[in-house]
Design a protein around this motif. Structure first.
Motif, PDB file in Angstrom:
ATOM      1  N   ARG A  64      -4.898   9.244  -0.085  1.00 42.38           N
ATOM      2  CA  ARG A  64      -3.631   8.541  -0.209  1.00 42.38           C
ATOM      3  C   ARG A  64      -3.390   8.251  -1.660  1.00 42.38           C
ATOM      4  O   ARG A  64      -4.285   7.784  -2.370  1.00 42.38           O
ATOM      5  CB  ARG A  64      -3.728   7.224   0.578  1.00 42.38           C
ATOM      6  CG  ARG A  64      -2.426   6.734   1.090  1.00 42.38           C
ATOM      7  CD  ARG A  64      -2.607   5.433   1.814  1.00 42.38           C
ATOM      8  NE  ARG A  64      -1.617   4.523   1.300  1.00 42.38           N
ATOM      9  CZ  ARG A  64      -1.854   3.429   0.626  1.00 42.38           C
ATOM     10  NH1 ARG A  64      -3.088   3.059   0.402  1.00 42.38           N
ATOM     11  NH2 ARG A  64      -0.891   2.688   0.162  1.00 42.38           N
ATOM     12  N   LYS A  65      -2.158   8.524  -2.106  1.00 42.18           N
ATOM     13  CA  LYS A  65      -1.850   8.270  -3.509  1.00 42.18           C
ATOM     14  C   LYS A  65      -1.442   6.816  -3.656  1.00 42.18           C
ATOM     15  O   LYS A  65      -0.601   6.316  -2.920  1.00 42.18           O
ATOM     16  CB  LYS A  65      -0.708   9.193  -3.947  1.00 42.18           C
ATOM     17  CG  LYS A  65      -0.611   9.319  -5.441  1.00 42.18           C
ATOM     18  CD  LYS A  65       0.546  10.194  -5.851  1.00 42.18           C
ATOM     19  CE  LYS A  65       0.805  10.056  -7.343  1.00 42.18           C
ATOM     20  NZ  LYS A  65       2.104  10.555  -7.733  1.00 42.18           N
ATOM     21  N   LEU A  66      -2.053   6.131  -4.633  1.00 39.74           N
ATOM     22  CA  LEU A  66      -1.729   4.724  -4.856  1.00 39.74           C
ATOM     23  C   LEU A  66      -0.614   4.598  -5.886  1.00 39.74           C
ATOM     24  O   LEU A  66      -0.682   5.208  -6.955  1.00 39.74           O
ATOM     25  CB  LEU A  66      -2.962   3.958  -5.342  1.00 39.74           C
ATOM     26  CG  LEU A  66      -4.126   3.817  -4.370  1.00 39.74           C
ATOM     27  CD1 LEU A  66      -5.259   3.065  -5.031  1.00 39.74           C
ATOM     28  CD2 LEU A  66      -3.712   3.105  -3.103  1.00 39.74           C
ATOM     29  N   PRO A  69      -1.301   2.904 -10.165  1.00 41.20           N
ATOM     30  CA  PRO A  69      -2.759   3.070 -10.019  1.00 41.20           C
ATOM     31  C   PRO A  69      -3.527   2.009 -10.780  1.00 41.20           C
ATOM     32  O   PRO A  69      -3.201   1.680 -11.915  1.00 41.20           O
ATOM     33  CB  PRO A  69      -3.019   4.455 -10.598  1.00 41.20           C
ATOM     34  CG  PRO A  69      -1.720   4.999 -11.023  1.00 41.20           C
ATOM     35  CD  PRO A  69      -0.644   4.058 -10.711  1.00 41.20           C
ATOM     36  N   PRO A  75     -10.390   1.066  -6.114  1.00 40.55           N
ATOM     37  CA  PRO A  75      -9.689   0.918  -4.829  1.00 40.55           C
ATOM     38  C   PRO A  75     -10.684   0.766  -3.689  1.00 40.55           C
ATOM     39  O   PRO A  75     -11.793   1.268  -3.731  1.00 40.55           O
ATOM     40  CB  PRO A  75      -8.904   2.218  -4.680  1.00 40.55           C
ATOM     41  CG  PRO A  75      -9.398   3.127  -5.718  1.00 40.55           C
ATOM     42  CD  PRO A  75     -10.214   2.386  -6.691  1.00 40.55           C
ATOM     43  N   ASP A  95      -7.675   5.127   0.641  1.00 41.23           N
ATOM     44  CA  ASP A  95      -7.799   4.101  -0.400  1.00 41.23           C
ATOM     45  C   ASP A  95      -6.783   3.001  -0.155  1.00 41.23           C
ATOM     46  O   ASP A  95      -5.657   3.261   0.275  1.00 41.23           O
ATOM     47  CB  ASP A  95      -7.522   4.712  -1.782  1.00 41.23           C
ATOM     48  CG  ASP A  95      -8.659   5.597  -2.257  1.00 41.23           C
ATOM     49  OD1 ASP A  95      -8.464   6.341  -3.231  1.00 41.23           O
ATOM     50  OD2 ASP A  95      -9.743   5.539  -1.640  1.00 41.23           O
ATOM     51  N   HIS A  97      -5.013  -0.360  -2.248  1.00 44.15           N
ATOM     52  CA  HIS A  97      -4.830  -0.861  -3.608  1.00 44.15           C
ATOM     53  C   HIS A  97      -5.553  -2.190  -3.775  1.00 44.15           C
ATOM     54  O   HIS A  97      -5.347  -3.111  -2.990  1.00 44.15           O
ATOM     55  CB  HIS A  97      -3.342  -1.033  -3.908  1.00 44.15           C
ATOM     56  CG  HIS A  97      -3.038  -0.996  -5.366  1.00 44.15           C
ATOM     57  ND1 HIS A  97      -3.380  -2.032  -6.209  1.00 44.15           N
ATOM     58  CD2 HIS A  97      -2.434  -0.071  -6.141  1.00 44.15           C
ATOM     59  CE1 HIS A  97      -3.002  -1.726  -7.433  1.00 44.15           C
ATOM     60  NE2 HIS A  97      -2.418  -0.540  -7.425  1.00 44.15           N
ATOM     61  N   GLU A 280       1.602   1.634   3.783  1.00 44.37           N
ATOM     62  CA  GLU A 280       2.422   2.180   2.698  1.00 44.37           C
ATOM     63  C   GLU A 280       3.530   1.200   2.316  1.00 44.37           C
ATOM     64  O   GLU A 280       3.751   0.892   1.141  1.00 44.37           O
ATOM     65  CB  GLU A 280       3.056   3.518   3.134  1.00 44.37           C
ATOM     66  CG  GLU A 280       2.087   4.658   3.324  1.00 44.37           C
ATOM     67  CD  GLU A 280       1.606   5.272   2.013  1.00 44.37           C
ATOM     68  OE1 GLU A 280       2.191   4.965   0.955  1.00 44.37           O
ATOM     69  OE2 GLU A 280       0.630   6.021   2.045  1.00 44.37           O
ATOM     70  N   GLU A 283       2.170  -2.164   0.770  1.00 44.39           N
ATOM     71  CA  GLU A 283       1.739  -1.994  -0.625  1.00 44.39           C
ATOM     72  C   GLU A 283       2.934  -1.790  -1.543  1.00 44.39           C
ATOM     73  O   GLU A 283       2.999  -2.363  -2.634  1.00 44.39           O
ATOM     74  CB  GLU A 283       0.788  -0.794  -0.725  1.00 44.39           C
ATOM     75  CG  GLU A 283      -0.646  -1.133  -0.449  1.00 44.39           C
ATOM     76  CD  GLU A 283      -1.624  -0.098  -0.962  1.00 44.39           C
ATOM     77  OE1 GLU A 283      -1.226   0.805  -1.723  1.00 44.39           O
ATOM     78  OE2 GLU A 283      -2.791  -0.216  -0.602  1.00 44.39           O
TER      79      GLU A 283
END
Lengths: 307, 190
Positions: A64-66, A69, A75, A95, A97, A280, A283
């Protein structure tokens, strides 16, 4: 204009309490029809009726792209489970955040948030009458001098039985106050972090379950060791039909959209179950507020009649 | 030096008893036990064990003057206990209690307008609070002034003459009391 539309959506859908509101989704209908067919053959065992879930080789969810970052914090990684079967199947590892889920939990901030939630909507309607509001008491009971008894001006004076109350409660008394924007934001972060740290936070791919039988949810929660009370959080406020029907009879299994999440509910329910979409959204929202460049305007003191 | 050490040992004698000392006899090893980075204290007494043994006594020295045992109050002639309401525990998981606090953080977690960044505010969702009282924070005088402002347009004076009179009287009395009888707060004095 946009705000009005949002208002309408919220009043219509979310506050009617999501667990009573359902729309059959496409995937569920196929399972439901299968369920119906098997019911016709009069098999009473629930487990026999559940269609076997066919899955591609695990792990399905890889990464999963945070957003924003993290630079100096690692993470946190959590398993993503399924809701299709009673037994837990780990679909992958994602991950989370650290700014949202790995903040040092501030118990004092959590307490402030809970107190605010309990008090800000409270209005006390307790009322007592003052001496001039109590019926009667206009005439002087007896003449000032001569009777040998004490002197009085009114039978509704506060020293008399049945008389007015001097500094009693006056209806309505509002206990409204607004906690600071950042205090509430940090309350959410602290509670989410505490939930994750204490193994009370679980991620699932979605809230689609194969049957609408309440016992399915019971068995699932029992099998996985989730707490007696579970709060399921999804991105959308319209929940799948099966889980809505299954949790309707149980007061301790509750469904909530992301915008309905709050510190009090997270603490009241033992376990918090988030869908991937909910993670998602959550966050995105919290990181947006943490990293916005007009935070001063957002964090301004609440003024009456300004909203 | 030794006397100082001896005094240290005697005062910390209780702590020593609970420290793991292996084969100790001499004062040197006892001194080692006072500060030794390799040793650590281990908790062995828990409040939970005390509670498990029985109810922990509270209010030491207090004598309860109410009857704690014996027959409930009853009429002598009938010899039947007076009726008590049957206890019904509250349902902590009814709809209202289970979902208490929902949408309180809608301005943080809810959708915002892309251009103006405006969101819904929790005060807009206080449906069970009278509309004129939503988001109001103030003392009785301020609340009553707001009530009068909201109510005077709708012909309240014609429909509820007594309440209108009471409202105005109360405002007048509070004005007199607050302005002639009480001092303004310290932060209002220049």
């Amino acid at each position: 204009m946009a705000t009005k539309i949002i208002n309408k959506t919220v009043t219509e859908f979310s506050l009617r309490i999501t667990r009573c509101f359902f729309v059959p989704s496409k995937t569920i209908q196929t399972n439901a029809t299968l369920f119906q067919e098997r019911l016709e053959t009069s098999i009473t065992n629930v487990e026999e009726q559940l269609p076997t879930t066919i899955r591609p080789p695990l792990p399905i969810i890889h990464s999963r792209k945070l957003a924003f970052p993290p630079k100096f914090k690692a993470p946190r990684q959590v398993w993503v489970s399924n809701m299709d079967t009673v037994e837990e199947e780990k679909l992958g590892l994602i991950d989370l955040h650290p700014e949202v889920f790995a903040e040092r939990p501030r118990v004092d901030i959590i307490h402030e948030n809970v107190r605010w939630q309990q008090l800000y909507r409270h209005v006390s309607y307790a009322n007592t009458k003052m001496r001039y509001e109590v019926r009667g008491g206009g005439k002087k009971p007896r003449q000032q001098k001569g009777s040998g008894r004490s002197r009085h001006g009114s039978i509704r004076s506060p020293i008399w039985r049945g008389g007015g109350i001097v500094h009693g409660p006056r209806s309505p008394t509002p206990y409204f106050y607004m906690l600071g924007f950042n205090t509430r934001l940090n309350g959410l972060r602290s509670t989410l972090s505490a939930k994750l740290a204490q193994d009370d936070l679980h991620i699932v791919d979605s809230l689609d379950i194969p049957t609408d039988d309440p016992s399915y949810l019971e068995k699932l929660v029992e099998e996985r060791g989730w707490g007696p009370a579970v709060l399921f959080v999804d991105d959308n406020d319209i929940m799948p039909l099966n889980i809505t029907a299954a949790s309707d009879s149980h007061g301790h299994y509750n469904l909530m959209p992301v915008y309905g999440l709050n510190v009090y509910s997270m603490l009241k329910h033992h376990t918090l179950v988030l869908t991937l979409a909910a993670v998602e959204r959550l966050e995105e929202r919290l990181l947006f507020h943490l990293n916005r460049n007009d935070a001063a305007s957002a964090g301004q003191k609440y003024r009456l009649d300004s909203v | 030096m030794t006397s100082l050490l001896g005094s240290m040992i005697s005062t910390l004698g209780m702590a020593l008893r609970y420290r793991p000392l292996i084969g100790v006899s001499s004062q040197v090893s006892k001194a080692n036990a006072l500060f030794n980075p390799e040793l650590t204290t281990v908790r062995f007494r828990y409040h939970a064990d005390k509670v498990a043994k029985g109810p922990v006594p509270r209010r030491h020295g207090y004598e309860e003057k109410l009857f704690q045992s014996g027959l409930l109050p009853r009429k002598v002639s009938v010899d039947k206990a007076l009726p008590m309401p049957t206890y019904k525990p509250k349902n902590s998981w009814n709809e209202k209690r289970a979902l208490f606090g929902q949408n309180d953080y809608i301005d943080i977690l809810g959708p915002s307008n892309e251009i103006s960044q405006k969101t819904l505010h929790p005060t807009q969702l206080l449906y069970h609070v009278p509309p004129w009282l939503r988001g109001v924070q103030g003392n009785e005088y301020q609340v009553l002034l707001r009530r009068r402002k909201f109510v005077q347009k709708k012909g309240y004076a014609l429909g509820h003459p007594t309440k209108w009179a009471t409202l105005n009287t109360r405002i007048k009395k509070l004005y007199t009391y607050l302005n002639h009888k009480t001092k303004s707060p310290f932060w209002k004095h220049s």
